[in-house]
Every structure is written in C-alpha cells, then in structure tokens.
Scaffold this active site. Structure first.
Site, PDB file in Angstrom:
ATOM      1  N   LYS A 116      85.821  28.838  34.350  1.00 25.48           N
ATOM      2  CA  LYS A 116      87.027  28.615  33.540  1.00 25.48           C
ATOM      3  C   LYS A 116      88.058  27.771  34.280  1.00 25.48           C
ATOM      4  O   LYS A 116      88.805  27.016  33.659  1.00 25.48           O
ATOM      5  CB  LYS A 116      87.653  29.945  33.175  1.00 25.48           C
ATOM      6  CG  LYS A 116      86.835  30.764  32.187  1.00 25.48           C
ATOM      7  CD  LYS A 116      87.632  32.010  31.885  1.00 25.48           C
ATOM      8  CE  LYS A 116      86.985  32.841  30.824  1.00 25.48           C
ATOM      9  NZ  LYS A 116      87.912  33.886  30.361  1.00 25.48           N
ATOM     10  N   HIS A 208      95.053  33.270  18.463  1.00 21.85           N
ATOM     11  CA  HIS A 208      93.843  32.678  19.041  1.00 21.85           C
ATOM     12  C   HIS A 208      93.228  31.795  17.944  1.00 21.85           C
ATOM     13  O   HIS A 208      92.800  32.301  16.909  1.00 21.85           O
ATOM     14  CB  HIS A 208      92.870  33.783  19.470  1.00 21.85           C
ATOM     15  CG  HIS A 208      91.546  33.274  19.925  1.00 21.85           C
ATOM     16  ND1 HIS A 208      91.067  33.482  21.204  1.00 21.85           N
ATOM     17  CD2 HIS A 208      90.588  32.563  19.294  1.00 21.85           C
ATOM     18  CE1 HIS A 208      89.883  32.910  21.328  1.00 21.85           C
ATOM     19  NE2 HIS A 208      89.558  32.353  20.173  1.00 21.85           N
ATOM     20  N   ARG A 292      77.895  27.692  23.368  1.00 19.70           N
ATOM     21  CA  ARG A 292      76.838  28.396  22.632  1.00 19.70           C
ATOM     22  C   ARG A 292      77.313  28.631  21.210  1.00 19.70           C
ATOM     23  O   ARG A 292      78.437  28.307  20.867  1.00 19.70           O
ATOM     24  CB  ARG A 292      76.582  29.747  23.300  1.00 19.70           C
ATOM     25  CG  ARG A 292      77.884  30.535  23.413  1.00 19.70           C
ATOM     26  CD  ARG A 292      77.688  31.976  23.772  1.00 19.70           C
ATOM     27  NE  ARG A 292      78.919  32.608  24.217  1.00 19.70           N
ATOM     28  CZ  ARG A 292      79.887  33.058  23.438  1.00 19.70           C
ATOM     29  NH1 ARG A 292      79.802  32.949  22.115  1.00 19.70           N
ATOM     30  NH2 ARG A 292      80.977  33.620  23.932  1.00 19.70           N
ATOM     31  N   VAL A 295      79.706  34.486  17.822  1.00 16.16           N
ATOM     32  CA  VAL A 295      79.531  35.592  16.868  1.00 16.16           C
ATOM     33  C   VAL A 295      80.144  35.214  15.515  1.00 16.16           C
ATOM     34  O   VAL A 295      79.575  35.462  14.459  1.00 16.16           O
ATOM     35  CB  VAL A 295      80.205  36.878  17.408  1.00 16.16           C
ATOM     36  CG1 VAL A 295      80.134  37.997  16.382  1.00 16.16           C
ATOM     37  CG2 VAL A 295      79.584  37.312  18.728  1.00 16.16           C
TER      38      VAL A 295
HETATM   39  P1  ADP Z   1      86.970  35.678  27.413  1.00 13.82           P
HETATM   40  O1  ADP Z   1      86.215  34.479  27.869  1.00 13.82           O
HETATM   41  O2  ADP Z   1      86.734  36.874  28.260  1.00 13.82           O
HETATM   42  O3  ADP Z   1      86.829  35.946  25.945  1.00 13.82           O
HETATM   43  P2  ADP Z   1      89.459  34.247  27.064  1.00 13.82           P
HETATM   44  O4  ADP Z   1      89.959  33.390  28.151  1.00 13.82           O
HETATM   45  O5  ADP Z   1      88.776  33.588  25.918  1.00 13.82           O
HETATM   46  O6  ADP Z   1      88.499  35.368  27.685  1.00 13.82           O
HETATM   47  O7  ADP Z   1      90.635  35.141  26.512  1.00 13.82           O
HETATM   48  C1  ADP Z   1      90.406  36.166  25.572  1.00 13.82           C
HETATM   49  C2  ADP Z   1      91.705  36.628  24.953  1.00 13.82           C
HETATM   50  O8  ADP Z   1      92.632  37.048  25.958  1.00 13.82           O
HETATM   51  C3  ADP Z   1      92.451  35.562  24.187  1.00 13.82           C
HETATM   52  O9  ADP Z   1      91.973  35.389  22.887  1.00 13.82           O
HETATM   53  C4  ADP Z   1      93.879  36.100  24.233  1.00 13.82           C
HETATM   54  O10 ADP Z   1      94.071  37.125  23.300  1.00 13.82           O
HETATM   55  C5  ADP Z   1      93.962  36.706  25.607  1.00 13.82           C
HETATM   56  N1  ADP Z   1      94.517  35.729  26.582  1.00 13.82           N
HETATM   57  C6  ADP Z   1      93.829  34.996  27.471  1.00 13.82           C
HETATM   58  N2  ADP Z   1      94.662  34.220  28.204  1.00 13.82           N
HETATM   59  C7  ADP Z   1      95.917  34.451  27.773  1.00 13.82           C
HETATM   60  C8  ADP Z   1      97.217  33.963  28.119  1.00 13.82           C
HETATM   61  N3  ADP Z   1      97.397  33.072  29.079  1.00 13.82           N
HETATM   62  N4  ADP Z   1      98.278  34.449  27.422  1.00 13.82           N
HETATM   63  C9  ADP Z   1      98.116  35.360  26.438  1.00 13.82           C
HETATM   64  N5  ADP Z   1      96.925  35.865  26.073  1.00 13.82           N
HETATM   65  C10 ADP Z   1      95.826  35.427  26.725  1.00 13.82           C
END
Ligand code: ADP
Length: 453
Positions: A116, A208, A292, A295
């Site tokens: 990431k 999101h 990928r 879901v």
């Molecule tokens: P994963 O790969 O584990 O799914 P993500 O980076 O996609 O993790 O983040 C998943 C969720 O976490 C996001 O949809 C959001 O709700 C929360 N999140 C991640 N980063 C932030 C951030 N910087 N500020 C607020 N919420 C965050």
C-alpha cells in the site's frame, strides 16, 4: 480462448466464475478442501480435485497442490477469485511459470499495488491525490511520533501489506499512538508477515467510493463508474451500492479519470478497483488498489450490464476489451447486502452449522449469488459470507424497496445470519436518504443487535 479454467477458490465466487466459464463454453475444474466436499462449486464444475484438509493454509493456500490439480486435469488457466491467493504475486508467477494463464494482472502489478505504501507513491507520481501521510513505511516510534504530530490527530496506522480491513489502528492522541503503533506492527507481522506500517491522517467522516477498472493487453483502460461502500463495520464493507448517492457527473468524471490515469501508468491488465475516500466537500483521495475481482462487483454489473468475470477471462486470453471507453449507459440503481453466518447481537460472532430451511428471495431485479442450500453445512474454517443479495431498480427508491422485501422474504434457518441486521440498516433514515459515511455504524450502535438480543 481457454479450454479449461481451474477455479482456485470456494463459496459463491467459485460458482460465479464457473457460471461465467459455462457461458463462454469453457470447461471448469473445482478444487476443494476436505471440509467442502458437499459444496456446490464441486458439483457444478466439470472436474474436481481435493487439495487437502480443511484449514486454508493446507488447501486453498497450498500453491503446489493447486498447480498439481491444474496439471492433472489439463487446465490452461487459473482464476483466483478474491481472497486466498488472489493477490499473491508469487502464486501468479508460479502459475505463469507452469505455462498456465493467470486470470488477473501481472505479478509485478500485483506486487506494486499489494504494497500500500508503494501504491501511494505511484498514485502521487501520477498526480492522483493521496491522503496526507508518510511518504513510505516508518521505521520506529522515534520516526513515527513526530510524523503523527505533523499530520495531526487522529491518525491511522496501516500495515503496508494489509488488506481485508485488518492491520489498521486509529490513534486519537500521543498516548494512544505509542500504544497502537506497537500493536499495529505486531498485528501486521502476525497477519501479513511484514511489520512495515505507514501513517495517514484519519479522515473524520469520509465515504468509501471506489472505481471499477478494466485494462487489456492492447493498452486500453476503461472505468465502469463507482461503487459506494460506506456502510462498514470495523473497516469492513457490509452494504455496497452503485451509483453512489454522493456522486455528481463532474465528480464521477474526475474520479474516473484519476483511476484510469493510475491504471494506465502501470499498464494495468485485468479487472481492478481503485479505492478512494470522499469528503463532504467533494475532495477525494486515493487509498489503495485491489488487483482482483471484488466481492461487490455485482452492483457494477447490474448498473452497467457488463459481466466483469467474463471480461476478466477474455482479457487474460489476450482479447481486446469489449467494453467501450465511453458510451455505455448507467441503468438504474443497484444495492448489495453481504449476508454472513454471524450473530450480530453477539458481536458478529460466526455461526457455522447446518442449514435446515432455505428460501431464497425472488422477483424482478433480485439476484442472489450464493453457494448455500437446505442441508448444507457452513464450515467453521472460512470467511462467514454465505450469500450476496443484490437488487436492481430503475431508481434508488425502487432498489431500496426491493432490498427491503427481498431481505424480508429471505429465510435461512438452522444458523444465525445477519439478515435481520441488514434489514434494520437499510430501513434507517440515514441510509434511506443516502446520507452515510464510513463511521455510520459506529455511531448507530443500536443497529448492531439490541433488537435481536
Ligand atoms: P483494507 O485493504 O484492509 O480493506 P483500506 O485501506 O481499503 O483497507 O481501508 C478500509 C477502510 O478503512 C476504508 O474504507 C475506510 O473506512 C477506513 N480508512 C482507511 N484509511 C482511512 C483514513 N485515512 N481515514 C479514514 N478512514 C480510513
């Protein structure tokens, strides 16, 4: 085109891939663990191979067994689904080295986006806005603490190799930060085999919103608009919809262009998702890319009319994209609810067991992606997702009404499911109004279970 595709997965996504292969006239191979002998994906596939005992590390994650299964059955391609080995670059490499096509991007693309921190760097290079944070992993607390102070609390500590909502911790102040930093590193190491973590400013009330991408080997990259996945519990998605209630044509064009730009820059091949956080002021930030099928892909299929899994297979076979860059119309509104074998009133504790009664919902605009049936036993070893209920309507109000009645008419007995919880969420005035953010459920705790207790 491929002759035979091995599906390196289980559950609803294995069935989904098998169905797409059937439509394309491709034979299929199911692999299964000893716990999944009675699974529908085994029955639906043309060939099947048992690849080991119940625990995923001994079966669905066992690369050598999967390659052997492909070789024995003469499969010329492997579809990894989501989860398990779907974002494992080494797996993609070994598949290719075995002269089998990997239905997904190149190992280098999986590797770059799987880290990431590296993905953030690539996004910044492509001038795609990223969430303020550290430029890369932070080595230790001495480096992390001043960085957190500069960002300003709250900050989120994230595992560079993280995924699935795991390996993330929010710190609201300096004390919490020191504690959570150590915990996050430990968790990251245990879960992902690497303790590399980086920091981001924690946005207070974002949505999101993610963009679906498709790229082919001929240099075309298109996007198929957005999905809104703001209804989450502990950073994990529960309900998704398309289009996003927060979207405007201008914002869609800007987010779509950013996603296409980043994907094009790495010459992305296959289906992928660019995840963004969207603020109330319509500023958006790249968060990560998933290399990928997701879901929640059905809500995009329902609103664009394109079959994403068939596209993945065609792309891997070297065919050019059939989806036009522009010129497809979004049709109506789609919502997906993830139904889990979990007890919402007991902190979403898994509820495996035998399904005694199963009545799926139906009617216009109702789609159910599931591998369960009456008499099926949900094993305790895997993710507790047992069904995805997707509805489509001409407008959001129609989709909401359809979801309501579909959840009401969905009967599963013998195990506890999240259906009553999902029904409460979709009836909540904020969800009905399309006015939710990623912390909606954190605030509305009463939705989690009191009614069921
Ligand atoms: P994963 O790969 O584990 O799914 P993500 O980076 O996609 O993790 O983040 C998943 C969720 O976490 C996001 O949809 C959001 O709700 C929360 N999140 C991640 N980063 C932030 C951030 N910087 N500020 C607020 N919420 C965050």
């Amino acid at each position: 085109m491929f002759k035979k595709v091995l599906v390196a997965n289980r559950g609803e996504i294995a069935l989904r891939v098998i169905r797409a292969c059937r439509e394309l006239g491709i034979a299929t191979v199911a692999v299964y663990s000893e716990a999944d002998r009675e699974s529908l994906h085994v029955r639906f596939a043309d060939d099947d191979v048992c690849i080991g005992p119940a625990p995923a590390r001994d079966s669905y994650l066992k690369i050598s067994q999967i390659i052997a299964a492909a070789e024995i059955t003469g499969a010329d391609a492997i579809h990894p689904g989501y989860g398990f080995l779907a974002e494992n670059a080494e797996f993609a490499e070994i598949v290719r080295a075995s002269n089998i096509a990997f239905i997904g991007p190149t190992p280098a693309q999986i590797r770059a986006m799987g880290d990431k921190a590296e993905a953030r760097r690539l996004a910044a290079e492509a001038e795609v806005p990223i969430i303020p944070g550290t430029p890369g992993p932070v080595a230790d607390i001495e480096e992390a603490l001043p960085a957190a102070q500069r960002l300003g609390y709250p900050v989120i500590i994230k595992a560079a190799a993280g995924g699935g909502g795991k390996g993330m911790r929010v710190a609201n102040d300096e004390d919490e930060f020191a504690r959570h930093f150590a915990l996050a590193r430990g968790e990251a190491l245990a879960a992902f085999g690497s303790d590399a973590v980086y920091l981001e400013k924690y946005l207070e009330k974002p949505r999101h919103v993610e963009i679906q991408i498709l790229g082919d080997e001929h240099g075309h990259v298109v996007h198929l608009c957005e999905r809104d996945c703001s209804v989450q519990r502990r950073h994990q998605k529960l309900i998704e919809e398309a289009p996003s209630p927060a979207m405007t044509p201008e914002l869609r064009a800007a987010m779509g262009a950013a996603a296409v730009k980043l994907a094009s820059r790495i010459g992305y091949v296959g289906a992928g998702t660019m995840e963004f956080l969207l603020n109330g002021d319509r500023s958006f930030y790249f968060m990560e890319m998933n290399t990928r099928i997701q879901v929640e892909h059905p809500v995009t299929e329902m609103t664009t009319g394109w079959d994403l899994v068939k596209e993945q297979i065609r792309i891997a076979a070297g065919e050019p994209l059939t989806v036009p860059a522009q010129g497809f119309q979004l049709r109506g509104h789609a919502i997906e609810c993830r139904v889990n074998a979990e007890d919402a009133s007991r902190n979403f504790q898994p509820s495996p067991g035998t399904i005694t009664v199963f009545h799926p919902p139906g009617g216009p605009g109702v789609r159910l992606d599931t591998h369960i049936y009456a008499g099926y036993t949900v094993p305790p070893y895997y993710d507790s997702l047992i069904a995805k209920l997707i509805v489509h309507g001409n407008c959001r109000a129609e989709a909401l009404a359809r979801m309501h009645q579909a959840l009401d008419g969905f009967i599963i007995e013998g195990i506890t499911t999240t259906i009553p919880f999902l029904s409460r969420v979709i009836q909540h005035p904020a969800f009905q109004a399309g006015d939710v953010d990623t912390r909606f459920l954190e605030r509305e705790r009463h939705l989690l279970g009191e009614a069921e207790a």
